[in-house]
Design a protein around this motif. Structure first.
Motif, PDB file in Angstrom:
ATOM      1  N   GLN A   1       0.833  -1.199   0.000  1.00 22.63           N
ATOM      2  CA  GLN A   1       0.000   0.000   0.000  1.00 22.63           C
ATOM      3  C   GLN A   1       0.867   1.248   0.000  1.00 22.63           C
ATOM      4  OE1 GLN A   1      -3.582   0.158  -0.115  1.00 22.63           O
ATOM      5  NE2 GLN A   1      -2.958   2.225  -0.702  1.00 22.63           N
ATOM      6  N   GLY A   2       1.944   1.247   0.769  1.00 24.83           N
ATOM      7  CA  GLY A   2       2.835   2.402   0.815  1.00 24.83           C
ATOM      8  C   GLY A   2       3.475   2.690  -0.533  1.00 24.83           C
ATOM      9  N   GLN A   3       3.881   1.644  -1.231  1.00 21.98           N
ATOM     10  CA  GLN A   3       4.469   1.835  -2.558  1.00 21.98           C
ATOM     11  C   GLN A   3       3.439   2.428  -3.518  1.00 21.98           C
ATOM     12  OE1 GLN A   3       5.776  -2.202  -2.996  1.00 21.98           O
ATOM     13  NE2 GLN A   3       7.898  -1.681  -2.511  1.00 21.98           N
ATOM     14  N   PHE A   4       2.220   1.898  -3.471  1.00 26.50           N
ATOM     15  CA  PHE A   4       1.164   2.422  -4.327  1.00 26.50           C
ATOM     16  C   PHE A   4       0.907   3.896  -4.017  1.00 26.50           C
ATOM     17  CE2 PHE A   4      -3.162   3.484  -5.429  1.00 26.50           C
ATOM     18  CZ  PHE A   4      -3.260   3.009  -6.726  1.00 26.50           C
ATOM     19  N   ASP A   5       0.803   4.226  -2.742  1.00 27.53           N
ATOM     20  CA  ASP A   5       0.552   5.612  -2.335  1.00 27.53           C
ATOM     21  C   ASP A   5       1.661   6.538  -2.819  1.00 27.53           C
ATOM     22  OD1 ASP A   5      -1.776   4.778  -1.063  1.00 27.53           O
ATOM     23  OD2 ASP A   5      -0.934   4.919   0.953  1.00 27.53           O
ATOM     24  N   ALA A   6       2.906   6.107  -2.658  1.00 29.11           N
ATOM     25  CA  ALA A   6       4.045   6.917  -3.088  1.00 29.11           C
ATOM     26  C   ALA A   6       4.004   7.145  -4.595  1.00 29.11           C
ATOM     27  CB  ALA A   6       5.354   6.248  -2.690  1.00 29.11           C
ATOM     28  N   LEU A   7       3.699   6.099  -5.348  1.00 24.02           N
ATOM     29  CA  LEU A   7       3.647   6.219  -6.803  1.00 24.02           C
ATOM     30  C   LEU A   7       2.472   7.089  -7.251  1.00 24.02           C
ATOM     31  CD1 LEU A   7       4.517   2.557  -7.761  1.00 24.02           C
ATOM     32  CD2 LEU A   7       5.986   4.573  -8.035  1.00 24.02           C
ATOM     33  N   ALA A   8       1.334   6.992  -6.573  1.00 24.18           N
ATOM     34  CA  ALA A   8       0.191   7.834  -6.916  1.00 24.18           C
ATOM     35  C   ALA A   8       0.509   9.305  -6.642  1.00 24.18           C
ATOM     36  CB  ALA A   8      -1.049   7.393  -6.145  1.00 24.18           C
ATOM     37  N   SER A   9       1.174   9.593  -5.534  1.00 27.63           N
ATOM     38  CA  SER A   9       1.575  10.960  -5.217  1.00 27.63           C
ATOM     39  C   SER A   9       2.549  11.476  -6.282  1.00 27.63           C
ATOM     40  CB  SER A   9       2.223  11.017  -3.828  1.00 27.63           C
ATOM     41  OG  SER A   9       2.755  12.301  -3.585  1.00 27.63           O
ATOM     42  N   PHE A  10       3.506  10.643  -6.648  1.00 28.98           N
ATOM     43  CA  PHE A  10       4.495  10.994  -7.673  1.00 28.98           C
ATOM     44  C   PHE A  10       3.798  11.299  -8.998  1.00 28.98           C
ATOM     45  CE2 PHE A  10       7.366   9.423 -11.066  1.00 28.98           C
ATOM     46  CZ  PHE A  10       8.410  10.320 -10.901  1.00 28.98           C
ATOM     47  N   ALA A  11       2.908  10.404  -9.434  1.00 28.70           N
ATOM     48  CA  ALA A  11       2.195  10.599 -10.700  1.00 28.70           C
ATOM     49  C   ALA A  11       1.319  11.848 -10.648  1.00 28.70           C
ATOM     50  CB  ALA A  11       1.362   9.361 -11.032  1.00 28.70           C
TER      51      ALA A  11
ATOM     52  N   ALA B   1      14.284   1.628  -8.417  1.00 29.43           N
ATOM     53  CA  ALA B   1      13.126   2.503  -8.594  1.00 29.43           C
ATOM     54  C   ALA B   1      13.064   3.527  -7.471  1.00 29.43           C
ATOM     55  CB  ALA B   1      11.838   1.678  -8.647  1.00 29.43           C
ATOM     56  N   ALA B   2      13.288   3.090  -6.246  1.00 30.61           N
ATOM     57  CA  ALA B   2      13.239   4.001  -5.096  1.00 30.61           C
ATOM     58  C   ALA B   2      14.247   5.134  -5.255  1.00 30.61           C
ATOM     59  CB  ALA B   2      13.498   3.236  -3.803  1.00 30.61           C
ATOM     60  N   LYS B   3      15.424   4.830  -5.773  1.00 32.40           N
ATOM     61  CA  LYS B   3      16.457   5.855  -5.958  1.00 32.40           C
ATOM     62  C   LYS B   3      16.042   6.896  -6.984  1.00 32.40           C
ATOM     63  CE  LYS B   3      20.283   2.864  -4.642  1.00 32.40           C
ATOM     64  NZ  LYS B   3      21.464   2.126  -5.114  1.00 32.40           N
ATOM     65  N   GLN B   4      15.163   6.526  -7.899  1.00 33.89           N
ATOM     66  CA  GLN B   4      14.737   7.451  -8.946  1.00 33.89           C
ATOM     67  C   GLN B   4      13.922   8.634  -8.411  1.00 33.89           C
ATOM     68  OE1 GLN B   4      15.357   7.510 -12.436  1.00 33.89           O
ATOM     69  NE2 GLN B   4      16.986   6.170 -11.687  1.00 33.89           N
ATOM     70  N   PHE B   5      13.267   8.464  -7.280  1.00 37.69           N
ATOM     71  CA  PHE B   5      12.499   9.587  -6.720  1.00 37.69           C
ATOM     72  C   PHE B   5      13.383  10.819  -6.572  1.00 37.69           C
ATOM     73  CE2 PHE B   5       9.659   6.171  -5.250  1.00 37.69           C
ATOM     74  CZ  PHE B   5       8.420   6.708  -5.537  1.00 37.69           C
ATOM     75  N   ASP B   6      14.636  10.606  -6.170  1.00 40.31           N
ATOM     76  CA  ASP B   6      15.559  11.708  -5.898  1.00 40.31           C
ATOM     77  C   ASP B   6      15.918  12.519  -7.140  1.00 40.31           C
ATOM     78  OD1 ASP B   6      15.541  10.702  -3.315  1.00 40.31           O
ATOM     79  OD2 ASP B   6      17.440   9.623  -3.570  1.00 40.31           O
ATOM     80  N   ARG B   7      15.653  11.977  -8.323  1.00 41.20           N
ATOM     81  CA  ARG B   7      16.010  12.675  -9.561  1.00 41.20           C
ATOM     82  C   ARG B   7      14.939  13.671 -10.000  1.00 41.20           C
ATOM     83  NH1 ARG B   7      18.521   8.967 -13.979  1.00 41.20           N
ATOM     84  NH2 ARG B   7      18.737  11.071 -14.736  1.00 41.20           N
ATOM     85  N   TRP B   8      13.740  13.555  -9.456  1.00 42.57           N
ATOM     86  CA  TRP B   8      12.597  14.362  -9.900  1.00 42.57           C
ATOM     87  C   TRP B   8      12.386  15.561  -8.976  1.00 42.57           C
ATOM     88  CZ3 TRP B   8       9.551  13.331 -14.234  1.00 42.57           C
ATOM     89  CH2 TRP B   8       9.889  12.163 -14.917  1.00 42.57           C
ATOM     90  N   VAL B   9      13.396  16.408  -8.877  1.00 45.42           N
ATOM     91  CA  VAL B   9      13.361  17.540  -7.948  1.00 45.42           C
ATOM     92  C   VAL B   9      13.543  18.894  -8.645  1.00 45.42           C
ATOM     93  CG1 VAL B   9      14.120  16.150  -5.972  1.00 45.42           C
ATOM     94  CG2 VAL B   9      15.819  17.286  -7.430  1.00 45.42           C
ATOM     95  N   TYR B  10      13.447  18.891  -9.971  1.00 46.08           N
ATOM     96  CA  TYR B  10      13.707  20.105 -10.738  1.00 46.08           C
ATOM     97  C   TYR B  10      12.426  20.758 -11.233  1.00 46.08           C
ATOM     98  CZ  TYR B  10      18.543  18.587 -10.793  1.00 46.08           C
ATOM     99  OH  TYR B  10      19.789  18.203 -10.408  1.00 46.08           O
ATOM    100  N   GLY B  11      12.446  22.072 -11.229  1.00 42.10           N
ATOM    101  CA  GLY B  11      11.378  22.881 -11.806  1.00 42.10           C
ATOM    102  C   GLY B  11      12.024  24.097 -12.425  1.00 42.10           C
TER     103      GLY B  11
END
Length: 146
Positions: free
Chosen positions: A75-85, A110-120
């Motif tokens: 459930q936590g993985q799903f929640d994290a991915l839904a927030s990301f999307a 995959a978990a490490k990839q979250f850290d790459r999506w920090v740019y705006g």
């Protein structure tokens, strides 16, 4: 799967509640908890309307995760991915290396990839750094659902 109350709280915390329409950093009119559909300058909503819009918007991102992910999730993985999307959009989620690695069974990669999506706008945004850290922590919280 559907987003849990914990996942909903994460999204609300990082989106923030804005009752008046505003231009987000991407120059898109936004209101409520990150709602962008049909928003116009000067628009104002109630907290109840913001909640309804969020729940309606969330269905699209839940579907993107449900259809896109081919491996078991907690459930936590799903929640994290839904927030990301929810934050990056369905198209970016579908094309992400995060999803590709996950679907190859590489949960850690995959978990490490979250850290790459920090740019705006070409620069690191502190709000995105914090959001991705929270999403990654939730994703990694209980291992994986294999």
């Amino acid at each position: 799967m559907r987003v849990s109350q914990q996942g909903l709280a994460l999204i609300k915390e990082h989106e923030g509640l804005r009752m008046d329409a505003y231009l987000c950093p991407a120059k898109i009119w936004t209101i409520g908890y990150g709602h962008t559909g049909g928003v116009q300058r000067g628009q104002r909503i109630t907290a109840g309307e913001a909640e309804r819009l969020l729940l309606a918007d969330l269905q699209r991102f839940e579907q993107a995760v449900n259809l896109g992910v081919k491996v078991p999730l907690t459930q936590g993985q799903f929640d994290a991915l839904a927030s990301f999307a929810f934050n990056v959009g369905v198209g970016a989620f579908r094309q992400s290396t995060l999803l590709r690695l996950l679907n190859h069974g590489d949960y850690q990669g995959a978990a490490k990839q979250f850290d790459r999506w920090v740019y705006g706008g070409g620069q690191v945004l502190p709000g995105l750094v914090n959001r991705r850290a929270d999403e990654r922590a939730l994703f990694e919280e209980a291992g994986h659902a294999e």
